[in-house]
Design an enzyme around this catalytic site. Structure first.
Site, mmCIF file in Angstrom:
data_model
loop_
_atom_site.group_PDB
_atom_site.id
_atom_site.type_symbol
_atom_site.label_atom_id
_atom_site.label_comp_id
_atom_site.label_asym_id
_atom_site.label_seq_id
_atom_site.Cartn_x
_atom_site.Cartn_y
_atom_site.Cartn_z
ATOM 1 N N GLN A 41 11.877 -6.460 -6.984
ATOM 2 C CA GLN A 41 11.074 -7.156 -7.987
ATOM 3 C C GLN A 41 11.050 -6.444 -9.333
ATOM 4 O O GLN A 41 11.089 -7.097 -10.382
ATOM 5 C CB GLN A 41 9.648 -7.344 -7.468
ATOM 6 C CG GLN A 41 8.742 -8.089 -8.435
ATOM 7 C CD GLN A 41 7.534 -8.664 -7.759
ATOM 8 O OE1 GLN A 41 7.642 -9.622 -7.002
ATOM 9 N NE2 GLN A 41 6.367 -8.104 -8.021
ATOM 10 N N HIS A 84 1.372 -14.594 -7.050
ATOM 11 C CA HIS A 84 0.133 -14.714 -6.277
ATOM 12 C C HIS A 84 -0.941 -13.766 -6.794
ATOM 13 O O HIS A 84 -2.092 -13.854 -6.373
ATOM 14 C CB HIS A 84 0.411 -14.420 -4.807
ATOM 15 C CG HIS A 84 0.857 -13.017 -4.530
ATOM 16 N ND1 HIS A 84 1.881 -12.401 -5.232
ATOM 17 C CD2 HIS A 84 0.418 -12.085 -3.634
ATOM 18 C CE1 HIS A 84 2.051 -11.177 -4.768
ATOM 19 N NE2 HIS A 84 1.176 -10.955 -3.806
ATOM 20 N N ASN A 121 -0.337 -5.069 -6.960
ATOM 21 C CA ASN A 121 0.940 -4.443 -7.309
ATOM 22 C C ASN A 121 1.736 -5.333 -8.250
ATOM 23 O O ASN A 121 2.263 -4.882 -9.269
ATOM 24 C CB ASN A 121 1.759 -4.145 -6.055
ATOM 25 C CG ASN A 121 1.300 -2.883 -5.344
ATOM 26 O OD1 ASN A 121 0.586 -2.068 -5.907
ATOM 27 N ND2 ASN A 121 1.697 -2.734 -4.098
ATOM 28 N N SER A 122 1.854 -6.610 -7.906
ATOM 29 C CA SER A 122 2.583 -7.549 -8.770
ATOM 30 C C SER A 122 1.897 -7.686 -10.119
ATOM 31 O O SER A 122 2.557 -7.809 -11.159
ATOM 32 C CB SER A 122 2.697 -8.915 -8.091
ATOM 33 O OG SER A 122 3.572 -8.859 -6.984
ATOM 34 N N HIS A 161 0.832 -1.205 0.000
ATOM 35 C CA HIS A 161 0.000 0.000 0.000
ATOM 36 C C HIS A 161 0.867 1.256 0.000
ATOM 37 O O HIS A 161 0.501 2.262 -0.611
ATOM 38 C CB HIS A 161 -0.924 0.005 1.224
ATOM 39 C CG HIS A 161 -2.025 -0.996 1.136
ATOM 40 N ND1 HIS A 161 -3.359 -0.654 1.075
ATOM 41 C CD2 HIS A 161 -2.000 -2.361 1.086
ATOM 42 C CE1 HIS A 161 -4.103 -1.740 1.000
ATOM 43 N NE2 HIS A 161 -3.294 -2.785 1.013
ATOM 44 N N THR A 186 -6.122 0.823 -3.665
ATOM 45 C CA THR A 186 -4.920 0.190 -4.206
ATOM 46 C C THR A 186 -5.234 -1.114 -4.932
ATOM 47 O O THR A 186 -4.326 -1.764 -5.439
ATOM 48 C CB THR A 186 -3.904 -0.086 -3.087
ATOM 49 O OG1 THR A 186 -4.515 -0.902 -2.090
ATOM 50 C CG2 THR A 186 -3.407 1.208 -2.458
ATOM 51 N N ASP A 232 -8.117 -10.399 -3.121
ATOM 52 C CA ASP A 232 -8.585 -10.062 -4.463
ATOM 53 C C ASP A 232 -7.887 -10.854 -5.558
ATOM 54 O O ASP A 232 -8.181 -10.676 -6.740
ATOM 55 C CB ASP A 232 -8.347 -8.570 -4.707
ATOM 56 C CG ASP A 232 -6.863 -8.198 -4.572
ATOM 57 O OD1 ASP A 232 -6.160 -8.827 -3.761
ATOM 58 O OD2 ASP A 232 -6.407 -7.271 -5.264
ATOM 59 N N GLN A 233 -6.978 -11.726 -5.186
ATOM 60 C CA GLN A 233 -6.050 -12.314 -6.156
ATOM 61 C C GLN A 233 -6.723 -13.228 -7.174
ATOM 62 O O GLN A 233 -6.271 -13.337 -8.316
ATOM 63 C CB GLN A 233 -4.933 -13.037 -5.406
ATOM 64 C CG GLN A 233 -4.093 -12.081 -4.569
ATOM 65 C CD GLN A 233 -3.287 -12.755 -3.486
ATOM 66 O OE1 GLN A 233 -3.143 -13.980 -3.481
ATOM 67 N NE2 GLN A 233 -2.776 -11.975 -2.544
ATOM 68 N N ASP A 237 -5.688 6.000 2.371
ATOM 69 C CA ASP A 237 -5.959 4.634 1.945
ATOM 70 C C ASP A 237 -7.425 4.311 2.203
ATOM 71 O O ASP A 237 -7.955 4.581 3.281
ATOM 72 C CB ASP A 237 -5.065 3.667 2.726
ATOM 73 C CG ASP A 237 -4.954 2.310 2.075
ATOM 74 O OD1 ASP A 237 -6.002 1.666 1.860
ATOM 75 O OD2 ASP A 237 -3.825 1.873 1.792
ATOM 76 N N GLU A 288 2.812 -4.636 -12.089
ATOM 77 C CA GLU A 288 4.232 -4.663 -12.442
ATOM 78 C C GLU A 288 4.482 -5.621 -13.601
ATOM 79 O O GLU A 288 5.240 -5.309 -14.526
ATOM 80 C CB GLU A 288 5.059 -5.035 -11.219
ATOM 81 C CG GLU A 288 5.109 -3.914 -10.179
ATOM 82 C CD GLU A 288 5.678 -4.340 -8.844
ATOM 83 O OE1 GLU A 288 6.134 -5.498 -8.741
ATOM 84 O OE2 GLU A 288 5.670 -3.530 -7.897
#
Length: 460
Positions: free
Chosen positions: A339, A354, A358-359, A23, A139, A378-379, A117, A362
């Protein structure tokens, strides 16, 4: 020189992220963009987070001022408090934030807006007390926010049916929704209530921000703009990886974990182009020994070079036979890495992730195909986005016990690294990489939304 937008006065914004690495990073990058537009920016984090960061960060957010408030857990942070953390943060944080605002104002510092946030909706109540405009920053993906919003409003009933629909997004199967919606019996937990509580006072916020970009979720964004003054300002990555308009912006500069950077880069430099499978599951995931064994066997059976991030506390779960593979130079195990640098390296050809948002962003922004292995939150929905909608990856499914088996994972890795579908996925990844860059470039959709926010801020 970093781009500067000439404005009549220099407004001041407080940025208040939830104290987790995933975050904090988007807030910092948004702050850098605001500074490039002439806005004074102050990051407000918790005392524990600030102290933890100073131990590990080799870079600094020199252009962003830093202030700290108490969350009531100054020694151990949120990880030490369990489910009581949210209420403690609200009670202690509200007072501490109010004290900070009073202190800044007594020093002659004006505060034109507080961007907080979405998980800390109580910040808006504090802002309103002081007559300061507030903006809620989400986010997570717009579609995930929409799902939570529809449940909050009673437009989606729990328990869910077999399929779920929200405006602007393809129909989701029940198992593709955020995990908390699938396990509705946990709906009364503090963390669940926090997710729906994001919308409790949001209609009083002057702005709503989301770390996405227009082309990524176009129809969902259009629907969301009908109910809020939405600013879509992502992807919030350092400028070096996108438009390169901000000088020396290569790092988030606020790191809670120490990276094995040189070891990773030296190892990757010796590997052929697109030959490495990068495996990382974020800062919160903890796999059991059985799942670690299955991942290990999948990597070995795939016969690929692999870089696997697994925290020191988890290393005891690694099977003994993995050490032999490491000795050959075919694999590397590290506790943490930078990363973005890894994903940007030409030797990386696949990202087993996962699917934290963010990942997810990216991988999209750097054009790396993914094997989506969602774990919680949320994945599962992000995985659908990557696989079915964007076509930049493939989902690997778990069995009835929640374990991803070696055969399934190895098959997905080989699909991306060796098969025809992998070629198609790689082309799609390049397309979305280009679209992400366009969004943040001058005149792009996200850049325009930031400019519009600054304009509205000045007119306040």
């Amino acid at each position: 020189m970093a781009e500067q937008q000439k404005i009549k006065k220099s407004p001041h914004v407080l940025l208040i992220p939830f104290p987790l690495q995933g975050h904090i990073n988007p807030f910092i990058q948004f702050g850098k963009r605001l500074i490039s537009k002439g806005v004074k920016t102050t990051l407000v984090t918790t005392i524990h987070t600030l102290n933890s960061t100073l131990n590990h960060s080799n870079t600094t957010t020199t252009s962003i001022e830093i202030q700290a408030i108490s969350d009531g857990c100054d020694e151990g942070g949120f990880m030490s408090a369990g489910e009581s953390y949210l209420e403690t943060f609200k009670q202690v944080g509200s007072k501490s934030l109010a004290d900070l605002i009073k202190k800044l104002q007594s020093e002659g510092t004006t505060i034109d807006a507080i961007i907080y946030d979405s998980m800390t909706e109580w910040v808006l109540d504090v802002a309103i007390e002081f007559g300061i405009d507030g903006g809620s920053f989400f986010t997570q993906a717009c579609v995930v926010n929409s799902l939570y919003y529809h449940v909050h409003k009673g437009l989606i009933s729990l328990p869910l049916g077999e399929t779920v629909s929200v405006p602007g997004f393809p129909v989701l199967q029940r198992w593709e929704t955020p995990l908390i919606l699938q396990n509705h019996e946990q709906i009364q937990s503090p963390w669940s209530q926090m997710l729906f509580g994001q919308f409790a006072n949001i209609d009083q916020a002057r702005w709503v921000f989301t770390n996405s970009f227009y082309k990524l979720e176009e129809e969902v964004i259009e629907w969301t703009r009908k109910i809020w003054n939405l600013k879509v300002i992502g992807p919030t990555l350092p400028s070096m990886y996108l438009d390169k308009r901000l000088d020396d912006d290569k790092d988030n500069g606020f790191n809670l974990y120490k990276a094995n950077h040189h070891e990773c880069m030296n190892w990757l430099d010796d590997k052929p182009k697109e030959s490495v499978v990068y495996v990382a599951f974020g800062s919160l995931v903890k796999h059991g020994p059985e799942q670690v064994e299955e991942i290990t066997r999948a990597l070995i059976d795939s016969d690929v070079n692999f870089l696997w991030v697994i925290k020191h506390k988890e290393e005891g779960k690694l099977p003994e036979n993995l050490s032999e593979v490491i000795k050959t130079g075919k694999g590397l195990i590290v506790a943490w890495c930078k990363q973005l640098d890894v994903l940007a390296h030409e030797s990386v050809g696949c990202f087993v992730t996962h699917c934290g948002f963010n990942s997810t962003l990216e991988a999209i922004s750097l054009g790396v195909p993914v094997v989506a292995m969602p774990q919680f939150s949320d994945q599962t929905t992000n995985a659908k986005l990557l696989d079915e909608i964007l076509g930049v990856g493939v989902r690997v499914k778990a069995d009835e016990n929640g374990i991803v088996r070696r055969g399934n994972l190895a098959s997905c890795i080989k699909m991306i690294m060796e098969e025809e579908r992998g070629v198609i996925i790689r082309k799609n990844a390049v397309k979305w990489k280009d679209l992400a860059k366009v969004a943040v470039h001058e005149g792009g959709s996200s850049d325009n939304d930031i400019v519009e926010f600054v304009s509205e801020l000045i007119k306040a």
